[in-house]
Design an enzyme around this catalytic site. Structure first.
Site, mmCIF file in Angstrom:
data_model
loop_
_atom_site.group_PDB
_atom_site.id
_atom_site.type_symbol
_atom_site.label_atom_id
_atom_site.label_comp_id
_atom_site.label_asym_id
_atom_site.label_seq_id
_atom_site.Cartn_x
_atom_site.Cartn_y
_atom_site.Cartn_z
ATOM 1 N N THR A 1 129.717 30.883 -39.948
ATOM 2 C CA THR A 1 130.209 29.642 -39.368
ATOM 3 C C THR A 1 130.498 28.660 -40.493
ATOM 4 O O THR A 1 129.905 28.772 -41.570
ATOM 5 C CB THR A 1 129.011 29.080 -38.547
ATOM 6 O OG1 THR A 1 128.731 30.006 -37.529
ATOM 7 C CG2 THR A 1 129.229 27.704 -38.007
ATOM 8 N N ARG B 1 129.027 34.650 -24.862
ATOM 9 C CA ARG B 1 127.865 34.242 -25.662
ATOM 10 C C ARG B 1 128.191 32.947 -26.437
ATOM 11 O O ARG B 1 129.209 32.858 -27.104
ATOM 12 C CB ARG B 1 127.501 35.345 -26.652
ATOM 13 C CG ARG B 1 126.380 34.992 -27.636
ATOM 14 C CD ARG B 1 126.890 34.530 -28.988
ATOM 15 N NE ARG B 1 125.832 34.341 -29.966
ATOM 16 C CZ ARG B 1 126.016 33.750 -31.144
ATOM 17 N NH1 ARG B 1 127.201 33.296 -31.477
ATOM 18 N NH2 ARG B 1 125.023 33.609 -31.987
ATOM 19 N N LEU B 2 127.345 31.938 -26.310
ATOM 20 C CA LEU B 2 127.468 30.755 -27.151
ATOM 21 C C LEU B 2 126.396 30.830 -28.205
ATOM 22 O O LEU B 2 125.239 31.140 -27.894
ATOM 23 C CB LEU B 2 127.267 29.466 -26.351
ATOM 24 C CG LEU B 2 128.315 29.091 -25.311
ATOM 25 C CD1 LEU B 2 127.977 27.730 -24.713
ATOM 26 C CD2 LEU B 2 129.706 29.030 -25.936
ATOM 27 N N GLY B 3 126.754 30.523 -29.421
ATOM 28 C CA GLY B 3 125.746 30.394 -30.468
ATOM 29 C C GLY B 3 125.274 28.958 -30.530
ATOM 30 O O GLY B 3 125.373 28.208 -29.552
ATOM 31 N N ASP B 4 124.795 28.561 -31.690
ATOM 32 C CA ASP B 4 124.256 27.206 -31.827
ATOM 33 C C ASP B 4 125.321 26.179 -32.211
ATOM 34 O O ASP B 4 125.088 24.977 -32.083
ATOM 35 C CB ASP B 4 123.121 27.178 -32.862
ATOM 36 C CG ASP B 4 123.563 27.672 -34.241
ATOM 37 O OD1 ASP B 4 124.631 28.307 -34.341
ATOM 38 O OD2 ASP B 4 122.816 27.435 -35.206
ATOM 39 N N THR C 1 123.681 27.543 -40.060
ATOM 40 C CA THR C 1 124.564 28.701 -39.956
ATOM 41 C C THR C 1 123.683 29.943 -39.816
ATOM 42 O O THR C 1 122.476 29.882 -40.035
ATOM 43 C CB THR C 1 125.459 28.828 -41.201
ATOM 44 O OG1 THR C 1 124.620 28.975 -42.348
ATOM 45 C CG2 THR C 1 126.353 27.630 -41.374
ATOM 46 N N GLY C 2 124.312 31.061 -39.469
ATOM 47 C CA GLY C 2 123.532 32.290 -39.276
ATOM 48 C C GLY C 2 123.269 32.514 -37.801
ATOM 49 O O GLY C 2 124.070 32.115 -36.944
ATOM 50 N N ALA C 3 122.167 33.159 -37.490
ATOM 51 C CA ALA C 3 121.880 33.569 -36.110
ATOM 52 C C ALA C 3 121.508 32.366 -35.239
ATOM 53 O O ALA C 3 120.370 31.893 -35.244
ATOM 54 C CB ALA C 3 120.751 34.585 -36.096
ATOM 55 N N GLY C 4 122.493 31.901 -34.461
ATOM 56 C CA GLY C 4 122.289 30.717 -33.634
ATOM 57 C C GLY C 4 121.194 30.889 -32.595
ATOM 58 O O GLY C 4 120.584 29.910 -32.150
HETATM 59 N N1 GLY Z 1 125.594 29.986 -36.081
HETATM 60 C C1 GLY Z 1 126.719 30.413 -35.396
HETATM 61 C C2 GLY Z 1 126.456 31.292 -34.253
HETATM 62 O O1 GLY Z 1 125.342 31.746 -34.073
HETATM 63 O O2 GLY Z 1 127.376 31.544 -33.504
#
Ligand code: GLY
Length: 325
Positions: free
Chosen positions: A165, A193-196, A216-219
């Protein structure tokens, strides 16, 4: 003044710094910088050229936050538009809402005259085709897309090691603190799917009294920990920006089951200090920063912190077979 962006913000930070130097509002500068990253096809996780979902469609998420009014605007799962960050800003400025998703977001984008765009690029079309050919069973290919997608979702652990991101944080000359994000999210995600990135408080937060944070990374991880809001709140409680980020890393450490992938936490305070930590990051993970004393934006290494991992590394490496195009 300060502008901070992550590794993927390279193509936007020069313009953002120039606008801030000229005294432009932080939100204008951040939006302009993110639009350049959205147009940069080398960035495989933002805008056109971003990785698609399990159905081969690119779904974009973006947000902005004005730390002086605490107004926010965000879009999630937006398909077919070139600059989701500008649609997010229009949500903030033209609607009484903060977040639009899917069809409603696309409808609003059309209403405001946002530019349409084919978001699949040559490399992402090829990568998806290779994945589909190799991973989808013959029976599912025959019935596609009317098949259960859950199993494919679990096999597609974030393919972009070290890619992200984009997030921008700025403190402008008038002392407004702002944040902006844009992403195509997790490659091969379950549709919808929505991330953060569009979730204010998880992927970003800004309050001109204290500072701002964006992740950034795993939302999935920062949504669970409420990371961006927590960092700003820790600064409100009197912690330095370094201490606030370190406290948020501890919150992440407390999540049961470990991290499903890397998370990088970027933060600035209200007087221009900053700190960036890559949780489970790799050597080489970096960010970009500009302050008025610098002739040009500078690349800096992230502080690396290791905590336990939930997803096997082998799965992520397996996905790179398809994305290496
Ligand atoms: N950080 C972006 C996402 O998880 O989509």
């Amino acid at each position: 003044m300060i502008i901070l962006t992550n590794n993927e913000g390279k193509s936007g930070i020069g313009m953002t710094a120039e606008l801030l130097r000229d005294g432009r509002a932080g939100l204008d500068a951040v939006e302009a910088g993110i639009r350049l990253v959205e147009d940069d096809e080398e960035v495989r996780t933002v805008g056109r050229g971003g990785w698609p979902n399990l159905l081969g469609e690119v779904e974009l998420d973006a947000s902005v936050m004005d730390g002086s009014t605490l107004r926010t605007g965000a879009v999630g799962g937006l398909k077919g538009f070139r600059h989701p960050v500008s649609v997010a800003r229009a949500v903030m400025e033209r609607l009484p809402h903060e977040l639009l998703i899917g069809e409603g977001a696309a409808r609003f984008a059309t209403e405001t005259g946002a530019e349409r765009c084919e978001l699949l690029a040559e490399h992402s079309r090829k990568a998806y085709a290779r994945w589909f050919e190799s991973e989808v069973s013959a029976a599912d290919k025959a019935a596609w897309p009317n098949v259960p997608l859950e199993r494919y979702c679990h096999d597609a652990v974030d393919p972009e090691i070290g890619k992200d991101t984009t997030v921008f944080l700025a403190l402008d000359r008038a002392r407004n603190v702002v944040a902006g994000t844009s992403t195509s999210g997790w490659g091969w995600k379950y549709p919808g799917r929505l991330g953060d990135s569009p979730v204010i408080g998880a992927g970003s937060y800004a309050d001109s009294r204290y500072g701002a944070c964006a992740c950034t990374g795993a939302g999935e991880m920062t949504i669970r920990a409420g990371t961006a809001r927590a960092v700003v709140l820790y600064m409100k409680m009197g912690m330095s920006v370094e201490r606030a980020v370190s406290e948020a890393v501890d919150d992440m450490r407390a999540l049961k089951g470990g991290l499903i992938s890397r998370v990088t936490i970027h933060a600035i305070d209200a007087v221009g200090n900053h700190h960036v930590v890559a949780v489970n990051g790799l050597p080489g993970n970096h960010y970009w920063v500009w302050t008025p004393g610098m002739a040009r934006p500078e690349r800096r290494a992230c502080e690396l912190v290791q905590i336990s991992e939930g997803a096997p590394q082998s799965k992520r490496i397996a996905m790179q077979v398809y994305t290496d195009v």
